[in-house]
Design a protein around this motif. Sequence first.
Motif, PDB file in Angstrom:
ATOM      1  N   UNK A 109     -17.477  71.392  30.287  1.00 31.23           N
ATOM      2  CA  UNK A 109     -15.977  71.172  30.838  1.00 31.23           C
ATOM      3  C   UNK A 109     -15.607  72.839  29.847  1.00 31.23           C
ATOM      4  N   UNK A 110     -14.610  72.998  31.156  1.00 35.52           N
ATOM      5  CA  UNK A 110     -13.518  74.737  30.570  1.00 35.52           C
ATOM      6  C   UNK A 110     -11.811  73.894  30.753  1.00 35.52           C
ATOM      7  N   UNK A 111     -10.925  74.057  30.161  1.00 29.73           N
ATOM      8  CA  UNK A 111      -9.437  73.684  29.817  1.00 29.73           C
ATOM      9  C   UNK A 111      -8.825  74.513  29.592  1.00 29.73           C
ATOM     10  N   UNK A 112      -8.478  75.235  30.532  1.00 36.33           N
ATOM     11  CA  UNK A 112      -7.265  76.477  30.504  1.00 36.33           C
ATOM     12  C   UNK A 112      -8.214  77.238  30.759  1.00 36.33           C
ATOM     13  N   UNK A 113      -9.502  77.777  30.852  1.00 37.19           N
ATOM     14  CA  UNK A 113     -10.456  78.848  31.007  1.00 37.19           C
ATOM     15  C   UNK A 113     -10.883  78.608  29.410  1.00 37.19           C
ATOM     16  N   UNK A 143     -22.660  77.234  34.525  1.00 37.41           N
ATOM     17  CA  UNK A 143     -22.187  78.896  35.223  1.00 37.41           C
ATOM     18  C   UNK A 143     -21.119  78.057  35.659  1.00 37.41           C
ATOM     19  N   UNK A 144     -19.479  78.855  35.922  1.00 39.52           N
ATOM     20  CA  UNK A 144     -18.450  78.652  36.635  1.00 39.52           C
ATOM     21  C   UNK A 144     -19.060  78.494  38.481  1.00 39.52           C
ATOM     22  N   UNK A 145     -18.974  77.016  38.821  1.00 38.75           N
ATOM     23  CA  UNK A 145     -18.695  77.511  40.537  1.00 38.75           C
ATOM     24  C   UNK A 145     -17.145  76.929  40.509  1.00 38.75           C
ATOM     25  N   UNK A 146     -16.998  77.136  42.038  1.00 37.33           N
ATOM     26  CA  UNK A 146     -15.582  77.016  42.720  1.00 37.33           C
ATOM     27  C   UNK A 146     -16.037  76.032  43.892  1.00 37.33           C
ATOM     28  N   UNK A 147     -17.288  75.675  43.562  1.00 33.84           N
ATOM     29  CA  UNK A 147     -17.486  74.511  44.332  1.00 33.84           C
ATOM     30  C   UNK A 147     -17.575  72.706  43.953  1.00 33.84           C
ATOM     31  N   UNK A 148     -17.930  73.020  42.318  1.00 39.33           N
ATOM     32  CA  UNK A 148     -17.959  72.181  41.627  1.00 39.33           C
ATOM     33  C   UNK A 148     -16.597  71.411  41.312  1.00 39.33           C
ATOM     34  N   UNK A 149     -16.449  70.624  41.791  1.00 37.27           N
ATOM     35  CA  UNK A 149     -15.009  69.949  41.835  1.00 37.27           C
ATOM     36  C   UNK A 149     -14.281  69.491  39.858  1.00 37.27           C
ATOM     37  N   UNK A 150     -12.915  70.034  39.925  1.00 36.99           N
ATOM     38  CA  UNK A 150     -12.369  70.009  39.094  1.00 36.99           C
ATOM     39  C   UNK A 150     -11.790  68.176  38.104  1.00 36.99           C
ATOM     40  N   UNK A 151     -12.590  68.334  37.213  1.00 37.47           N
ATOM     41  CA  UNK A 151     -12.118  66.549  36.892  1.00 37.47           C
ATOM     42  C   UNK A 151     -10.742  66.330  36.374  1.00 37.47           C
ATOM     43  N   UNK A 152     -10.200  65.730  37.227  1.00 35.71           N
ATOM     44  CA  UNK A 152      -8.409  64.817  37.082  1.00 35.71           C
ATOM     45  C   UNK A 152      -8.855  64.070  36.815  1.00 35.71           C
ATOM     46  N   UNK A 181     -18.201  74.586  49.785  1.00 36.55           N
ATOM     47  CA  UNK A 181     -19.205  74.999  50.631  1.00 36.55           C
ATOM     48  C   UNK A 181     -20.315  74.703  50.365  1.00 36.55           C
ATOM     49  N   UNK A 182     -21.249  75.392  51.017  1.00 44.52           N
ATOM     50  CA  UNK A 182     -22.297  74.298  51.197  1.00 44.52           C
ATOM     51  C   UNK A 182     -22.661  73.513  50.004  1.00 44.52           C
ATOM     52  N   UNK A 183     -23.004  74.423  48.744  1.00 38.26           N
ATOM     53  CA  UNK A 183     -23.744  73.581  47.477  1.00 38.26           C
ATOM     54  C   UNK A 183     -22.882  72.505  47.130  1.00 38.26           C
ATOM     55  N   UNK A 184     -22.001  72.419  47.781  1.00 37.28           N
ATOM     56  CA  UNK A 184     -20.440  71.378  47.686  1.00 37.28           C
ATOM     57  C   UNK A 184     -21.777  70.028  48.488  1.00 37.28           C
ATOM     58  N   UNK A 185     -22.067  70.537  49.221  1.00 38.09           N
ATOM     59  CA  UNK A 185     -22.921  68.812  50.631  1.00 38.09           C
ATOM     60  C   UNK A 185     -24.495  69.352  50.130  1.00 38.09           C
ATOM     61  N   UNK A 186     -25.000  69.966  49.042  1.00 37.81           N
ATOM     62  CA  UNK A 186     -26.769  70.156  48.103  1.00 37.81           C
ATOM     63  C   UNK A 186     -26.785  70.956  48.977  1.00 37.81           C
TER      64      UNK A 186
END
Length: 324
Positions: A109-113, A143-152, A181-186
């Motif tokens: 996980x990343x926090x503030x990058x 790898x950082x992917x935009x479609x892997x959702x943030x953990x809140x 994105x398409x990756x979000x649906x596997x």
Amino acid sequence: MRKKLVYGAMCIALSAMLVGCGKDTGDNGDVQSTKEQSTKEQSTVQELESSEETTSDGGSVVSDDSMGAWVLRNEVTDKAVLDEPSGAALFPDKLTLPINIDSLMDYQVLAAGVDQGTLSSIVDSYTDSFTSLDFMILDKTGTVYAYMPDLILGKEDDSQETNIKQAISDGNWMLGPTAMYYDALGLTEDEYDNMCNENPDEDGKYLLMDKLYDMLGTPNYIGWFCDADNQTRPGETYDAKEFIDNMRNPENYGSDSVTAYSTYIGWQFADYGIVIYVSETSNSSSGTLKANIHDVSISYVPATYGKLEDVFGTNAVSDFIAAK
């Protein structure tokens, strides 16, 4: 004249579709007669006439929900809790639903990058208190992917502070919202490309939403918000008829026959909920309604964090069904 031109163009298009998509039976096949084809075309035109809307300038627009907002194309239900789908999985690593927080413990996980290591490694070491904190999750490739959702973790509007360990143990967490994105649906890139190639006239975002619909079934949550000049806002006054009119008659609500609207569409199950936030515009300037999609984001909300209605605003699905 405009009305005749619209109908004439549609008849030509319909004729082309009937010929081009018909089954090639050859000389001995069961060939549709000219009279039967003409009757079918006339019936279709009558259906279009019955769905015609009148514009503010006296013109006419054919209102066709199959070309309009995504939520109007599909069925919705006011069933309070949906039956859980079998074998459904989301996100790049195809996390099986429902998602358990323990399945995320080995993710970086990343926090503030800044790389924080794995989630499990910071549970005890990160003891600062907060009301809400979010981490960017890397998939298992690191790898950082935009479609892997943030953990809140925690809630912004909650006055009670927590820490990572407490939030996780209390189930006070959710995933997203993040771009879908398409990756979000596997899906793999090849699978997504093939899907787009098979549906060249459909926006890829709509195809992904259809895929999610197929995966999860009929949604039972709808919320929305619009421009400041109407009252359809989450948690406040919902006017379902006005919202649907907004989609079907953009010339009455926007400028240049175009209006923008945003919709929350969700699936509430017993143990979790999934919601997509959909940003669309409707355009009737050509004489037929056409919706265009701009953005779609997805969120996963465990029941321990709250119902979709608690997180995203009042569920107006019953009013929507009645007005539709």
